[in-house]
Design a protein around this motif. Structure first.
Motif, PDB file in Angstrom:
ATOM      1  N   ARG A  61     -13.627  -1.993  20.027  1.00  0.00           N
ATOM      2  CA  ARG A  61     -14.885  -1.751  19.314  1.00  0.00           C
ATOM      3  C   ARG A  61     -14.845  -2.111  17.848  1.00  0.00           C
ATOM      4  NH1 ARG A  61     -18.723  -2.237  21.888  1.00  0.00           N
ATOM      5  NH2 ARG A  61     -17.205  -3.646  22.813  1.00  0.00           N
ATOM      6  N   LEU A  62     -13.665  -2.379  17.317  1.00  0.00           N
ATOM      7  CA  LEU A  62     -13.538  -2.544  15.873  1.00  0.00           C
ATOM      8  C   LEU A  62     -14.343  -3.729  15.339  1.00  0.00           C
ATOM      9  CD1 LEU A  62     -12.071  -0.753  13.905  1.00  0.00           C
ATOM     10  CD2 LEU A  62     -10.169  -2.362  13.891  1.00  0.00           C
ATOM     11  N   GLU A  63     -14.269  -4.860  16.010  1.00  0.00           N
ATOM     12  CA  GLU A  63     -14.995  -6.051  15.545  1.00  0.00           C
ATOM     13  C   GLU A  63     -16.505  -5.833  15.607  1.00  0.00           C
ATOM     14  OE1 GLU A  63     -15.448 -10.824  16.582  1.00  0.00           O
ATOM     15  OE2 GLU A  63     -13.772  -9.672  17.400  1.00  0.00           O
ATOM     16  N   SER A  64     -16.968  -5.184  16.647  1.00  0.00           N
ATOM     17  CA  SER A  64     -18.409  -4.932  16.757  1.00  0.00           C
ATOM     18  C   SER A  64     -18.880  -3.979  15.661  1.00  0.00           C
ATOM     19  CB  SER A  64     -18.745  -4.375  18.139  1.00  0.00           C
ATOM     20  OG  SER A  64     -18.129  -3.117  18.340  1.00  0.00           O
ATOM     21  N   LEU A  65     -18.058  -2.991  15.340  1.00  0.00           N
ATOM     22  CA  LEU A  65     -18.413  -2.076  14.260  1.00  0.00           C
ATOM     23  C   LEU A  65     -18.453  -2.788  12.914  1.00  0.00           C
ATOM     24  CD1 LEU A  65     -16.367   1.036  15.410  1.00  0.00           C
ATOM     25  CD2 LEU A  65     -18.844   0.984  15.044  1.00  0.00           C
ATOM     26  N   GLU A  66     -17.555  -3.719  12.710  1.00  0.00           N
ATOM     27  CA  GLU A  66     -17.561  -4.493  11.467  1.00  0.00           C
ATOM     28  C   GLU A  66     -18.848  -5.299  11.322  1.00  0.00           C
ATOM     29  OE1 GLU A  66     -13.957  -6.719  11.747  1.00  0.00           O
ATOM     30  OE2 GLU A  66     -12.686  -5.065  11.056  1.00  0.00           O
ATOM     31  N   LEU A  67     -19.311  -5.870  12.432  1.00  0.00           N
ATOM     32  CA  LEU A  67     -20.566  -6.626  12.402  1.00  0.00           C
ATOM     33  C   LEU A  67     -21.745  -5.717  12.084  1.00  0.00           C
ATOM     34  CD1 LEU A  67     -20.055  -8.925  15.533  1.00  0.00           C
ATOM     35  CD2 LEU A  67     -20.004  -9.624  13.125  1.00  0.00           C
ATOM     36  N   ASP A  68     -21.761  -4.542  12.672  1.00  0.00           N
ATOM     37  CA  ASP A  68     -22.852  -3.602  12.403  1.00  0.00           C
ATOM     38  C   ASP A  68     -22.823  -3.116  10.956  1.00  0.00           C
ATOM     39  OD1 ASP A  68     -23.802  -3.788  14.990  1.00  0.00           O
ATOM     40  OD2 ASP A  68     -22.721  -2.022  15.698  1.00  0.00           O
ATOM     41  N   LEU A  69     -21.640  -2.830  10.457  1.00  0.00           N
ATOM     42  CA  LEU A  69     -21.520  -2.372   9.073  1.00  0.00           C
ATOM     43  C   LEU A  69     -21.944  -3.459   8.090  1.00  0.00           C
ATOM     44  CD1 LEU A  69     -18.159  -0.428   9.419  1.00  0.00           C
ATOM     45  CD2 LEU A  69     -20.350   0.577   8.736  1.00  0.00           C
ATOM     46  N   GLU A  70     -21.587  -4.685   8.386  1.00  0.00           N
ATOM     47  CA  GLU A  70     -21.997  -5.787   7.506  1.00  0.00           C
ATOM     48  C   GLU A  70     -23.512  -5.972   7.550  1.00  0.00           C
ATOM     49  OE1 GLU A  70     -20.928 -10.488   6.563  1.00  0.00           O
ATOM     50  OE2 GLU A  70     -19.917  -9.411   8.189  1.00  0.00           O
ATOM     51  N   HIS A  71     -24.104  -5.765   8.707  1.00  0.00           N
ATOM     52  CA  HIS A  71     -25.561  -5.896   8.839  1.00  0.00           C
ATOM     53  C   HIS A  71     -26.278  -4.909   7.925  1.00  0.00           C
ATOM     54  CE1 HIS A  71     -29.525  -6.319  10.694  1.00  0.00           C
ATOM     55  NE2 HIS A  71     -29.571  -5.000  10.789  1.00  0.00           N
ATOM     56  N   PHE A  88     -24.761  -2.850   5.370  1.00  0.00           N
ATOM     57  CA  PHE A  88     -24.239  -2.671   4.019  1.00  0.00           C
ATOM     58  C   PHE A  88     -23.997  -3.977   3.264  1.00  0.00           C
ATOM     59  CE2 PHE A  88     -22.844   1.331   6.073  1.00  0.00           C
ATOM     60  CZ  PHE A  88     -23.348   2.245   5.164  1.00  0.00           C
ATOM     61  N   GLY A  89     -24.015  -5.111   3.966  1.00  0.00           N
ATOM     62  CA  GLY A  89     -23.732  -6.377   3.314  1.00  0.00           C
ATOM     63  C   GLY A  89     -22.259  -6.730   3.369  1.00  0.00           C
ATOM     64  N   PRO A  90     -21.883  -7.860   2.774  1.00  0.00           N
ATOM     65  CA  PRO A  90     -20.505  -8.366   2.878  1.00  0.00           C
ATOM     66  C   PRO A  90     -19.444  -7.467   2.265  1.00  0.00           C
ATOM     67  CG  PRO A  90     -21.747  -9.584   1.229  1.00  0.00           C
ATOM     68  CD  PRO A  90     -22.738  -8.740   1.956  1.00  0.00           C
ATOM     69  N   HIS A  91     -19.835  -6.588   1.366  1.00  0.00           N
ATOM     70  CA  HIS A  91     -18.855  -5.711   0.709  1.00  0.00           C
ATOM     71  C   HIS A  91     -18.905  -4.299   1.314  1.00  0.00           C
ATOM     72  CE1 HIS A  91     -18.236  -8.904  -2.146  1.00  0.00           C
ATOM     73  NE2 HIS A  91     -19.513  -8.891  -2.491  1.00  0.00           N
ATOM     74  N   TRP A  92     -19.164  -4.210   2.603  1.00  0.00           N
ATOM     75  CA  TRP A  92     -19.347  -2.924   3.264  1.00  0.00           C
ATOM     76  C   TRP A  92     -18.119  -2.034   3.183  1.00  0.00           C
ATOM     77  CZ3 TRP A  92     -15.985  -1.960   7.243  1.00  0.00           C
ATOM     78  CH2 TRP A  92     -15.361  -3.062   7.850  1.00  0.00           C
ATOM     79  N   ARG A  93     -16.939  -2.632   3.121  1.00  0.00           N
ATOM     80  CA  ARG A  93     -15.715  -1.820   3.086  1.00  0.00           C
ATOM     81  C   ARG A  93     -15.670  -0.889   1.877  1.00  0.00           C
ATOM     82  NH1 ARG A  93     -12.003  -3.756   6.851  1.00  0.00           N
ATOM     83  NH2 ARG A  93     -12.502  -5.829   7.660  1.00  0.00           N
TER      84      ARG A  93
END
Length: 271
Positions: free
Chosen positions: A88-98, A100-105
């Motif tokens: 699920r990690l990659e899918s969560l990264e895509l959702d977070l970027e959607h 919060f933007g590219p600096h979601w981390r």
């Protein structure tokens, strides 16, 4: 100690998946019937709450999947290790970027309860990999079951189009969730455990639910404090405050925690 497939304490044969379901039944019901869980099922969710959900899920799955990867060859983990189908990690990264933007981390915020859960996953990954079975089972199969329902609710509630923002709920590597869950249960039931190991796995499954319930309890306290503070400002102030209290940062944070736990608690009995 003699190795065996999972058996209940009275010595009769039973599958590990069924034993976990029975062992966590009471905890599951308690988590599922919290007010926040019921509200989510009614579609009462805001984008702020959902974004906080994604943050917490990311930390939980980062810990779980890193520990599963490290222990992929462990005899208890190998049978239920399906990174291509379940990760699920990659899918969560895509959702977070959607959202919060590219600096979601740099914008991730999670409650202390999420940190404690992730810490537990890393602890058992290092010292007791057998126990990862309990967490993988309750997380992944819960997502394949109840998570599918939550995905549709989230999409409708937030007015999202396609899969943008809800990639987490999609499992492209699983063509038939029901057949895959049967395979997963079969693989898990094939794991050979000593009687002591079996008891520990069952205890760990219950502990996973109890982690969630503890946070729900803390959340209810936070909600009570927020509501009391709001009502204490007088009727005029209260009339200007939405009934959802969506402008309260404390409540937004608290609800985000609750929704995270809702995804954990939902779906285990839909296998």
């Amino acid at each position: 100690m003699e190795s065996m497939k999972s058996k209940p304490r009275d010595g009769t044969d039973s599958d590990l998946s069924e034993l976990i379901k029975a062992a966590t039944k009471d905890s599951h019901v308690r988590a599922e019937n919290t007010q926040l869980m019921l509200n989510y099922q009614r579609g009462q969710i805001t984008q702020t709450q959902y974004k906080l959900l994604l943050c917490s899920l990311y930390e939980i799955y980062q810990a779980l999947e890193e520990e599963l990867d490290k222990n992929a060859d462990h005899p208890s983990v190998q049978p239920i290790y399906f990174p291509q189908e379940l990760a699920r990690l990659e899918s969560l990264e895509l959702d977070l970027e959607h959202f919060f933007g590219p600096h979601w981390r740099k914008r991730i915020t999670v409650p202390a309860a999420t940190h404690r859960y992730a810490q537990r996953l890393r602890e058992i990954g290092k010292d007791s990999p057998d126990l990862l079975v309990a967490h993988a089972y309750t997380r992944y199969l819960g997502d394949l079951s109840g998570g599918q329902v939550l995905g549709k609710i989230t999409q409708k509630s937030l007015g999202l189009s396609g899969t943008k923002g809800i990639v987490f709920f999609s499992f492209p590597g699983v063509t038939s969730p029901n057949r895959f869950k049967q395979l997963y249960r079969s693989r898990m039931n094939s794991i050979e455990l000593t009687e002591q190991q079996r008891r520990e796995v069952l205890d760990e499954a219950t502990r996973a639910f109890e982690f969630n319930i503890e946070v729900f309890d803390d959340l209810q306290k936070m909600l009570s404090i927020t509501e009391e503070a709001s009502s204490g400002k007088g009727n005029d102030a209260a009339s200007k405050t939405p009934t959802t209290f969506s402008n309260s940062p404390m409540l937004q944070f608290a609800l985000g925690v609750g929704i995270t736990l809702a995804t954990v608690g939902m779906g285990v009995y839909a296998f």
